[in-house]
Scaffold this active site. Structure first.
Site, mmCIF file in Angstrom:
data_model
loop_
_atom_site.group_PDB
_atom_site.id
_atom_site.type_symbol
_atom_site.label_atom_id
_atom_site.label_comp_id
_atom_site.label_asym_id
_atom_site.label_seq_id
_atom_site.Cartn_x
_atom_site.Cartn_y
_atom_site.Cartn_z
ATOM 1 N N ASN A 1 0.825 -1.216 0.000
ATOM 2 C CA ASN A 1 0.000 0.000 0.000
ATOM 3 C C ASN A 1 0.853 1.256 0.000
ATOM 4 O O ASN A 1 0.484 2.253 -0.632
ATOM 5 C CB ASN A 1 -0.973 -0.034 1.184
ATOM 6 C CG ASN A 1 -2.120 -0.995 0.923
ATOM 7 O OD1 ASN A 1 -3.028 -0.673 0.164
ATOM 8 N ND2 ASN A 1 -2.040 -2.182 1.504
ATOM 9 N N MET B 1 0.935 -2.413 12.427
ATOM 10 C CA MET B 1 0.335 -3.357 13.362
ATOM 11 C C MET B 1 0.714 -3.035 14.804
ATOM 12 O O MET B 1 1.308 -3.833 15.522
ATOM 13 C CB MET B 1 0.741 -4.790 12.981
ATOM 14 C CG MET B 1 0.397 -5.161 11.545
ATOM 15 S SD MET B 1 -1.330 -4.860 11.074
ATOM 16 C CE MET B 1 -2.077 -6.353 11.678
ATOM 17 N N LEU C 1 -2.127 2.612 18.381
ATOM 18 C CA LEU C 1 -1.634 3.885 18.905
ATOM 19 C C LEU C 1 -2.591 4.419 19.969
ATOM 20 O O LEU C 1 -3.806 4.474 19.759
ATOM 21 C CB LEU C 1 -1.494 4.897 17.772
ATOM 22 C CG LEU C 1 -0.403 4.563 16.737
ATOM 23 C CD1 LEU C 1 -0.585 5.413 15.481
ATOM 24 C CD2 LEU C 1 0.990 4.776 17.323
ATOM 25 N N HIS D 1 -8.007 -0.680 6.828
ATOM 26 C CA HIS D 1 -8.347 -1.953 7.469
ATOM 27 C C HIS D 1 -8.937 -2.882 6.403
ATOM 28 O O HIS D 1 -9.837 -2.472 5.661
ATOM 29 C CB HIS D 1 -9.346 -1.730 8.602
ATOM 30 C CG HIS D 1 -9.767 -2.986 9.288
ATOM 31 N ND1 HIS D 1 -8.866 -3.830 9.910
ATOM 32 C CD2 HIS D 1 -10.979 -3.561 9.452
ATOM 33 C CE1 HIS D 1 -9.509 -4.862 10.427
ATOM 34 N NE2 HIS D 1 -10.797 -4.724 10.167
ATOM 35 N N ASP E 1 -9.159 -0.411 14.905
ATOM 36 C CA ASP E 1 -9.851 -0.514 13.619
ATOM 37 C C ASP E 1 -11.283 0.023 13.682
ATOM 38 O O ASP E 1 -12.218 -0.556 13.099
ATOM 39 C CB ASP E 1 -9.806 -1.959 13.097
ATOM 40 C CG ASP E 1 -8.386 -2.389 12.758
ATOM 41 O OD1 ASP E 1 -7.620 -1.557 12.245
ATOM 42 O OD2 ASP E 1 -8.025 -3.546 13.030
#
Ligand code: GAR
Length: 206
Positions: free
Chosen positions: A20, A100, A103, A119, A159
């Site tokens: 990505n 991964m 935070l 996600h 997420d």
């Protein structure tokens, strides 16, 4: 594309392959995205995304949690130290692209409305790691007939947070986990760039 003021300063956080990250690099190089990646951060030394960044001369920061924990410091102290290092690059947006590590507010409070996450599942579905594997297993059990992906603003909950963009991804009965993963990643590479473009557009309110 655009004047210097409209070129967004990005920090991209990764933990692995960085496909990505590569999609963002390519979109910038192709003139599809008015942005510049100021910094790539990885919490894993072996993340291949670090090599992708170095190949195009983007500054990198390897910043692992373990030394903090081993010296008796907390995850919040790690997050605060990371925020300090990243703030020096003055990012307009921090893009979590396969990062991964969850935070905490110690990081997020330094960058309000600036941290977005990709996600590999639809909102509310399969939070945490291995989301594609869990979607594939749920499909095998007949619980779902499609999956999807989302980009959202980051909140301390994993997420979750206000949704910026989503896309559905079909699952076919002939799929292996590998073919599903490949389809999800292809969709991600488009959606992430689209989401960064969307939040970078001053005509759109957040
Ligand atoms: C992507 O599928 C991303 O959605 C996922 O990690 C992968 C990273 O791939 N993120 C999460 O699972 C976050 N919960 P990449 O390193 O090739 O970009």
């Amino acid at each position: 594309m655009g004047d210097e003021d409209s070129v967004k300063r990005l920090a991209v956080f990764i933990s692995g392959n960085g496909s990505n990250l590569q999609a963002i690099i390519d979109a910038i190089q192709d003139g599809q995205l008015a942005a510049r990646i100021e910094l790539v951060v990885s919490n894993r030394r072996e993340a291949y995304g670090l090599i992708r960044a170095k190949e195009v001369n983007i500054p990198t920061l390897y910043f692992p949690l373990r030394p903090y924990l081993e010296s008796g410091q907390s995850r919040e102290q790690y997050d605060a130290a990371l925020a300090e290092r990243v703030a020096a690059y003055q990012p307009d947006l921090i893009v979590l692209a396969g990062w991964m590590h969850v935070l905490s507010a110690a990081f997020l409070d330094r960058f309000p409305q600036r941290v977005l996450n990709l996600h590999p599942a639809l909102p509310g579905c399969f939070p945490g790691a291995h989301a594609i594997e869990r979607a594939y297993a749920a499909f095998q059990r007949g619980e779902i007939d499609h999956t999807g992906i989302m980009v959202h603003w980051v909140v301390p909950e994993i997420d979750a947070g206000p949704v910026i963009a989503t896309a559905e991804v079909p699952i076919y009965s002939a799929d292996s986990l590998a073919t599903l993963e490949s389809r999800v990643h292809t969709a991600e590479h488009h959606l992430l760039v689209e989401a960064i473009r969307k939040v970078s557009d001053p005509r759109l309110t957040r």
